[in-house]
Design a protein around this motif. Structure first.
Motif, PDB file in Angstrom:
ATOM      1  N   PRO A 153      -4.636   6.561  -9.632  1.00 16.05           N
ATOM      2  CA  PRO A 153      -5.230   5.372  -9.008  1.00 16.05           C
ATOM      3  C   PRO A 153      -4.476   4.868  -7.785  1.00 16.05           C
ATOM      4  CG  PRO A 153      -4.201   4.802 -11.107  1.00 16.05           C
ATOM      5  CD  PRO A 153      -4.214   6.301 -11.013  1.00 16.05           C
ATOM      6  N   MET A 154      -3.191   5.187  -7.693  1.00 15.64           N
ATOM      7  CA  MET A 154      -2.401   4.642  -6.574  1.00 15.64           C
ATOM      8  C   MET A 154      -2.192   5.655  -5.443  1.00 15.64           C
ATOM      9  SD  MET A 154      -1.672   1.415  -6.837  1.00 15.64           S
ATOM     10  CE  MET A 154      -0.120   1.116  -5.956  1.00 15.64           C
ATOM     11  N   LEU A 155      -2.803   6.799  -5.549  1.00 14.98           N
ATOM     12  CA  LEU A 155      -2.806   7.732  -4.401  1.00 14.98           C
ATOM     13  C   LEU A 155      -3.901   7.260  -3.455  1.00 14.98           C
ATOM     14  CD1 LEU A 155      -2.356  11.341  -5.863  1.00 14.98           C
ATOM     15  CD2 LEU A 155      -0.845  10.178  -4.233  1.00 14.98           C
ATOM     16  N   ILE A 156      -3.556   6.260  -2.666  1.00 11.63           N
ATOM     17  CA  ILE A 156      -4.549   5.611  -1.810  1.00 11.63           C
ATOM     18  C   ILE A 156      -4.381   6.123  -0.371  1.00 11.63           C
ATOM     19  CG2 ILE A 156      -5.281   3.379  -0.823  1.00 11.63           C
ATOM     20  CD1 ILE A 156      -5.957   3.448  -3.772  1.00 11.63           C
ATOM     21  N   PRO A 157      -5.444   6.679   0.200  1.00 11.47           N
ATOM     22  CA  PRO A 157      -5.340   7.129   1.589  1.00 11.47           C
ATOM     23  C   PRO A 157      -5.262   5.945   2.549  1.00 11.47           C
ATOM     24  CG  PRO A 157      -7.555   7.524   0.725  1.00 11.47           C
ATOM     25  CD  PRO A 157      -6.763   6.930  -0.392  1.00 11.47           C
ATOM     26  N   ASN A 178      -5.053  -9.190   8.450  1.00 16.18           N
ATOM     27  CA  ASN A 178      -3.877  -8.356   8.665  1.00 16.18           C
ATOM     28  C   ASN A 178      -3.888  -7.081   7.831  1.00 16.18           C
ATOM     29  OD1 ASN A 178      -2.005  -9.595  10.719  1.00 16.18           O
ATOM     30  ND2 ASN A 178      -2.619 -11.347   9.478  1.00 16.18           N
ATOM     31  N   GLY A 179      -5.090  -6.718   7.361  1.00 16.62           N
ATOM     32  CA  GLY A 179      -5.219  -5.411   6.725  1.00 16.62           C
ATOM     33  C   GLY A 179      -5.037  -5.470   5.229  1.00 16.62           C
ATOM     34  N   SER A 180      -5.771  -4.618   4.542  1.00 14.51           N
ATOM     35  CA  SER A 180      -5.705  -4.582   3.094  1.00 14.51           C
ATOM     36  C   SER A 180      -5.898  -3.140   2.660  1.00 14.51           C
ATOM     37  CB  SER A 180      -6.815  -5.462   2.521  1.00 14.51           C
ATOM     38  OG  SER A 180      -6.758  -5.456   1.125  1.00 14.51           O
ATOM     39  N   MET A 181      -5.130  -2.710   1.681  1.00 11.25           N
ATOM     40  CA  MET A 181      -5.026  -1.291   1.334  1.00 11.25           C
ATOM     41  C   MET A 181      -4.683  -0.538   2.629  1.00 11.25           C
ATOM     42  SD  MET A 181      -5.865  -1.753  -1.805  1.00 11.25           S
ATOM     43  CE  MET A 181      -6.217  -0.256  -2.710  1.00 11.25           C
ATOM     44  N   GLY A 329      -3.294  11.031  12.315  1.00  3.37           N
ATOM     45  CA  GLY A 329      -4.461  10.410  12.936  1.00  3.37           C
ATOM     46  C   GLY A 329      -5.631  10.231  11.993  1.00  3.37           C
ATOM     47  N   GLY A 330      -5.515  10.765  10.796  1.00  2.79           N
ATOM     48  CA  GLY A 330      -6.589  10.613   9.805  1.00  2.79           C
ATOM     49  C   GLY A 330      -6.170   9.663   8.697  1.00  2.79           C
ATOM     50  N   ALA A 331      -6.626   9.944   7.465  1.00  7.12           N
ATOM     51  CA  ALA A 331      -6.221   9.157   6.300  1.00  7.12           C
ATOM     52  C   ALA A 331      -5.037   9.866   5.655  1.00  7.12           C
ATOM     53  CB  ALA A 331      -7.381   9.046   5.316  1.00  7.12           C
ATOM     54  N   MET A 332      -3.933   9.140   5.490  1.00 12.02           N
ATOM     55  CA  MET A 332      -2.704   9.797   5.028  1.00 12.02           C
ATOM     56  C   MET A 332      -2.104   9.096   3.813  1.00 12.02           C
ATOM     57  SD  MET A 332      -0.905  10.906   8.580  1.00 12.02           S
ATOM     58  CE  MET A 332      -0.065  12.297   7.834  1.00 12.02           C
ATOM     59  N   PHE A 333      -1.064   9.684   3.276  1.00  8.96           N
ATOM     60  CA  PHE A 333      -0.434   9.152   2.067  1.00  8.96           C
ATOM     61  C   PHE A 333       1.030   8.836   2.344  1.00  8.96           C
ATOM     62  CE2 PHE A 333      -4.136  11.480   0.965  1.00  8.96           C
ATOM     63  CZ  PHE A 333      -4.734  10.689  -0.007  1.00  8.96           C
ATOM     64  N   THR A 334       1.453   7.663   1.880  1.00  3.75           N
ATOM     65  CA  THR A 334       2.812   7.206   2.166  1.00  3.75           C
ATOM     66  C   THR A 334       3.829   7.920   1.284  1.00  3.75           C
ATOM     67  OG1 THR A 334       2.538   5.466   0.532  1.00  3.75           O
ATOM     68  CG2 THR A 334       2.043   4.897   2.820  1.00  3.75           C
ATOM     69  N   HIS A 451       4.283  -1.076   0.286  1.00  2.00           N
ATOM     70  CA  HIS A 451       4.838   0.084   0.996  1.00  2.00           C
ATOM     71  C   HIS A 451       4.003   1.332   0.702  1.00  2.00           C
ATOM     72  CE1 HIS A 451       8.325  -1.602   2.884  1.00  2.00           C
ATOM     73  NE2 HIS A 451       8.741  -2.147   1.764  1.00  2.00           N
ATOM     74  N   SER A 452       3.341   1.333  -0.449  1.00  2.14           N
ATOM     75  CA  SER A 452       2.490   2.488  -0.784  1.00  2.14           C
ATOM     76  C   SER A 452       1.252   2.564   0.098  1.00  2.14           C
ATOM     77  CB  SER A 452       2.034   2.421  -2.243  1.00  2.14           C
ATOM     78  OG  SER A 452       3.119   2.229  -3.103  1.00  2.14           O
ATOM     79  N   PHE A 453       0.903   1.451   0.741  1.00  2.00           N
ATOM     80  CA  PHE A 453      -0.323   1.412   1.558  1.00  2.00           C
ATOM     81  C   PHE A 453      -0.009   1.200   3.040  1.00  2.00           C
ATOM     82  CE2 PHE A 453      -2.169  -1.004  -2.357  1.00  2.00           C
ATOM     83  CZ  PHE A 453      -2.225   0.167  -3.075  1.00  2.00           C
ATOM     84  N   ALA A 454       1.252   1.396   3.419  1.00  2.00           N
ATOM     85  CA  ALA A 454       1.647   1.021   4.773  1.00  2.00           C
ATOM     86  C   ALA A 454       1.396   2.144   5.777  1.00  2.00           C
ATOM     87  CB  ALA A 454       3.116   0.620   4.796  1.00  2.00           C
ATOM     88  N   VAL A 455       1.106   1.764   7.007  1.00  2.00           N
ATOM     89  CA  VAL A 455       0.822   2.747   8.047  1.00  2.00           C
ATOM     90  C   VAL A 455       2.102   3.440   8.535  1.00  2.00           C
ATOM     91  CG1 VAL A 455      -1.292   1.596   8.793  1.00  2.00           C
ATOM     92  CG2 VAL A 455       0.887   1.016   9.893  1.00  2.00           C
ATOM     93  N   ARG A 456       3.246   2.986   8.037  1.00  2.00           N
ATOM     94  CA  ARG A 456       4.518   3.616   8.376  1.00  2.00           C
ATOM     95  C   ARG A 456       5.461   3.404   7.196  1.00  2.00           C
ATOM     96  NH1 ARG A 456       6.488   5.178  13.238  1.00  2.00           N
ATOM     97  NH2 ARG A 456       8.742   5.466  13.297  1.00  2.00           N
ATOM     98  N   ASN A 457       6.336   4.352   6.946  1.00  8.44           N
ATOM     99  CA  ASN A 457       7.295   4.187   5.851  1.00  8.44           C
ATOM    100  C   ASN A 457       8.510   3.398   6.335  1.00  8.44           C
ATOM    101  OD1 ASN A 457       5.930   5.819   3.776  1.00  8.44           O
ATOM    102  ND2 ASN A 457       6.360   7.531   5.154  1.00  8.44           N
ATOM    103  N   THR A 458       8.727   2.256   5.693  1.00 11.10           N
ATOM    104  CA  THR A 458       9.900   1.433   6.000  1.00 11.10           C
ATOM    105  C   THR A 458      10.396   0.818   4.682  1.00 11.10           C
ATOM    106  OG1 THR A 458       8.641  -0.613   6.304  1.00 11.10           O
ATOM    107  CG2 THR A 458       8.928   0.757   8.262  1.00 11.10           C
ATOM    108  N   ALA A 459      11.545   0.184   4.708  1.00  9.01           N
ATOM    109  CA  ALA A 459      12.012  -0.526   3.515  1.00  9.01           C
ATOM    110  C   ALA A 459      12.874  -1.711   3.920  1.00  9.01           C
ATOM    111  CB  ALA A 459      12.818   0.410   2.610  1.00  9.01           C
ATOM    112  N   ALA A 460      12.807  -2.770   3.105  1.00 10.03           N
ATOM    113  CA  ALA A 460      13.620  -3.960   3.361  1.00 10.03           C
ATOM    114  C   ALA A 460      13.825  -4.703   2.045  1.00 10.03           C
ATOM    115  CB  ALA A 460      12.925  -4.881   4.365  1.00 10.03           C
ATOM    116  N   PHE A 461      14.973  -5.323   1.929  1.00  9.61           N
ATOM    117  CA  PHE A 461      15.282  -6.114   0.727  1.00  9.61           C
ATOM    118  C   PHE A 461      16.005  -7.381   1.144  1.00  9.61           C
ATOM    119  CE2 PHE A 461      18.309  -7.439  -2.575  1.00  9.61           C
ATOM    120  CZ  PHE A 461      17.453  -7.574  -3.667  1.00  9.61           C
TER     121      PHE A 461
END
Ligand SMILES: Nc1nc2c(c(=O)[nH]1)N[C@H]1C(S)=C(S)[C@@H](COP(=O)(O)OP(=O)(O)OC[C@H]3O[C@@H](n4cnc5c(=O)[nH]c(N)nc54)[C@H](O)[C@@H]3O)O[C@H]1N2
Ligand SMILES: Nc1nc2c(c(=O)[nH]1)N[C@H]1C(S)=C(S)[C@@H](COP(=O)(O)OP(=O)(O)OC[C@H]3O[C@@H](n4cnc5c(=O)[nH]c(N)nc54)[C@H](O)[C@@H]3O)O[C@H]1N2
Ligand code: SF4
Ligand SMILES: [Mo]
Length: 697
Positions: A153-157, A178-181, A329-334, A451-461
């Protein structure tokens, strides 16, 4: 004078995860500004982030456990509150069985790390099948589609917005939301960038939205007909010999079945249903297929409707058959630092779907949750398994679920209700017990979901900045404490920070990302790079293939073919919802900073409809549906397509302590939305396309 400090912090109000710079002293926030160096948000911020400080100091905030005595909330100690909760919850379950207890988890949980880590314990301790959340008023069709096509269920393109040449947006307004999924802060700027590199953005929406205006290309579509459009586009791709699976050639099955399934959906048929021209639809399909890269992104408007699952399936299928799945440029996975999919892998598990069906009306259960649309009937209908008690955590279903007034009545019939919340509001006012929660600036922040749905992989705490009022426990501790007392466990478990320290090394970036590293990152976050192709190794379907044509969707096509555009004499207009920059769902309306100004809770309608009905701008109108009636000011605008009206979601605060100036004026769209309207495949509420009648008040 207390010393001023600065902290980098992720805003956790919406899915965009904007990087903030918070300046503060011992007692107060000095300023909240955008972090220009954040690798994801690149200096974007919206007015809601500044209001983060208001949620902490809100005079109406619940800051002590409150127990209802003779109809009035009285402060009680935490010990008394926990004892009362456990006594009441176990009593109902002893008499009526485990399933007599229900739990509803609202949207803010998805943004709160400690809640996400500890709620599973509470759910387990309750041991009930009666679980509900805002997911079934939102995105469950995405998860259902991912389950059937990809196995998890969480393999969201996610649209690769940073590189795409052609973005097709159906039912999303990311310039406002500001975007969803699709975590894509600063979406307006991202659209400019697509266009600047010669690309296009096309917006399909019954309303000429803020996003449509900025895109410059808008296709007004009749509500709930997106599946026709998408399936006709796929039809056109097949018919023109444009199918190209790209690198996924050996990873896809069901292509013939898909080709056969889309046969009835010609551009002509789709034109009749959608209100678009057949030539527009075929051209769109051609342009999409021939673009260097392209991505179809179908969101809220294409999810919270009667064909939500078909839309999500067709959107994925379009991306796949045009070679735009899992490629730049298409639908991708984080590949996030905290690997949520990996943590919840279903590889090798035998499962059948839906996992269960609801007791009263047989609606599907996915991800362990029944549709919110059936919660009221499960409370009202006697018999074994009837809900007798309810816990809400950060949820306001009276304002946010379809036919909210029915829920409000059903709550009154419960033996016991308790809420973990920050306000006495339209939902929690029905509770016998309210436990206060900590808010953003009082907690650590790490985004586990988005972060699982982000257009770029980043991290912050970031760590908590302020102590909670009255020495209150952290919200995660309240949840864990309740779970421990219900299950007889003697510890509440590790802190969110400790869990994060344990989980990060197991994620996609291993030891490269650590809590200490994140805390000392000079720009407040680490950039883990653009999205990379990876789905071939991550598929969790039983045969390891992407299923282009799962039976659940094929079996739903006759229903789509039988769909009649609205011709209801009693309710001749179709209602849809909208979001607004200065409010977030139903809970930020107590921030004066956000609600000040004119009343934004208006019914938007096209000038032609207004003229026909004798309605002028700003006049009060009565809007009625099968389930209810509300009165609000009209806003006449040619942004709407004729025959369709729009009311914003999240308003209608009618209670005692959400004391903002507008409360007398606003109304809830969900007094009109109909709980019997659903996407039967996923159980998602069909908020859009509700038949309504409008007349002068
Ligand atoms: N400022 C602000 N931002 C938010 C929120 C908020 O309340 N305020 N909420 C957050 C949440 S919880 C979520 S889930 C996201 C949602 O974010 P989005 O998915 O962007 O959702 P909306 O902004 O509601 O946009 C939905 C669009 O669908 C259109 N629509 C309605 N019916 C149909 C239809 O049948 N077909 C098509 N094609 N379009 C249709 C509506 O006109 C609307 O423009 O936003 C998040 N961000
Ligand atoms: N008609 C229509 N209805 C919709 C939508 C729509 O577009 N149209 N959108 C749907 C969507 S996408 C969503 S996500 C749902 C949202 O539905 P819900 O999750 O039910 O509602 P929210 O408005 O997010 O309310 C959150 C609740 O949490 C409380 N709260 C806020 N912060 C905290 C906190 O830190 N801790 C705790 N414990 N409580 C807190 C608030 O006081 C409030 O009671 O609404 C859905 N309803
Ligand atoms: S867009 Fe969302 S994450 Fe960004 S500042 Fe606004 S509310 Fe916060
Ligand atoms: Mo949502």
């Amino acid at each position: 004078m207390s010393h001023e400090k600065t902290q980098f912090r992720t805003c956790n109000i919406c899915e965009a995860m904007c990087g903030l710079v918070v300046r503060y002293n011992d007692s107060d926030v000095v300023s909240i500004k955008a972090n220009p160096d954040d690798p994801l948000s690149r200096g974007h911020i919206c007015p809601k982030a500044v209001a983060l400080q208001d949620f902490r100091t809100d005079p109406d905030r619940v800051t002590q456990p409150l127990k209802k005595v003779d109809g009035v909330f009285q402060p009680v100690s935490w010990e008394e509150a926990y004892d009362f909760a456990v006594e009441q919850l176990t009593a109902a379950q002893k008499t009526h069985g485990k399933d007599a207890a229900a739990i509803y988890l609202g949207n803010p949980n998805a943004h709160k790390f400690g809640n996400l880590l500890n709620l599973p314990k509470l759910v387990k301790a309750l041991g009930t099948v009666n679980r509900y959340s805002s997911a079934t008023a939102d995105q469950i069709p995405h998860h259902v589609t991912s389950i059937h096509m990809l196995g998890h269920p969480m393999l969201i393109p996610v649209p690769d917005v940073e590189r795409t040449d052609f973005m097709l947006i159906l039912g999303g307004n990311p310039v406002v939301s500001n975007g969803s999924m699709m975590t894509a802060p600063g979406f307006g700027r991202r659209m400019d960038e697509i266009k600047a590199r010669g690309g296009r953005v096309v917006v399909v929406d019954p309303r000429r939205t803020e996003t449509a205006k900025k895109a410059g290309e808008h296709l007004p579509i009749r509500p709930e007909t997106d599946a026709y459009l998408l399936l006709a586009m796929i039809h056109e791709v097949f018919a023109s010999g444009l199918v190209d699976l790209g690198a996924l050639n050996d990873n896809v099955k069901g292509i013939e079945a898909l080709q056969a399934a889309v046969l009835p959906f010609t551009c002509e048929v789709a034109a009749q249903m959608t209100g678009l021209e057949a030539s527009q639809i075929s051209q769109l399909a051609q342009d999409f297929s021939k673009a260097g890269s392209a991505v179809s992104y179908a969101r809220m408007g294409a999810s919270t409707q009667s064909f939500g699952s078909l839309c999500q399936w067709a959107s994925n299928a379009l991306n796949i058959v045009t070679g735009n799945f899992d490629r730049a440029g298409g639908a991708m996975f984080t590949t996030p630092a905290l690997d949520y999919v990996g943590m919840t892998s279903r590889k090798g598990q035998q499962r059948s779907y839906p996992e269960k069906r609801s007791r009263v009306s047989g609606q599907p259960l996915y991800n362990g949750e029944f549709p919110i649309s059936v919660m009221a009937e499960e409370m009202e209908t006697p018999g074994e398994g009837q809900i007798k008690s309810l816990i809400t955590v950060a949820g306001n279903p009276v304002l946010t679920a379809p036919n909210g007034q029915r829920i409000a009545k059903a709550l009154e019939g419960l033996d016991f209700m308790m809420s973990i919340d920050i306000h006495i509001n339209d939902t929690t006012r029905h509770a016998d017990l309210i436990l206060p929660a900590t808010v953003a600036l009082e907690e650590v922040v790490y985004d586990m979901v988005f972060h699982s749905f982000a257009v770029r992989n980043t991290a912050a705490f970031a760590e908590a900045i302020f102590e909670p009022p009255n020495n209150n426990p952290q919200e995660w501790q309240v949840i864990a404490q309740l779970a421990a007392r219900l299950s007889g466990a003697n510890s509440i478990g590790p802190s969110p920070r400790q869990v994060l320290e344990m989980l990060l090394p197991q994620g996609f970036h291993g030891k490269d990302v650590s809590v200490d590293g994140l805390l000392t990152a000079p720009i407040g976050a680490v950039d883990l790079g653009p999205l990379v192709p990876n789905i071939q190794h991550r598929l969790e379907t039983p045969d390891g293939l992407i299923d282009l044509a799962p039976d659940v969707f094929l079996e739903d096509l006759p229903r789509l073919l039988a769909f009649e555009p609205q011709e209801n004499e009693a309710f001749p207009l179709l209602m849809i919802g909208r979001r607004q920059v200065r409010s977030h769902n139903s809970w930020t309306q107590n921030s004066q900073r956000l609600v000040k100004g004119r009343n934004r809770c208006t019914l938007q309608l096209h000038p032609k409809d207004a003229y026909r009905l004798g309605i002028s701008d700003s006049q009060d109108v009565e809007v009625a549906s099968r389930v209810g009636e509300i009165t609000l000011p009209a806003e006449v605008t040619d942004e709407m397509m004729p025959g369709v009206v729009s009311i914003p979601q999240g308003w209608g605060q009618s209670n005692t302590t959400m004391g903002n100036a507008t409360r007398e004026l606003t109304v809830s769209i969900n007094d009109l939305t109909d709980d019997s309207r659903m996407d039967p495949v996923s159980g998602n509420a069909a908020f859009n396309g509700v038949p309504v009648r409008v007349q002068l008040a």
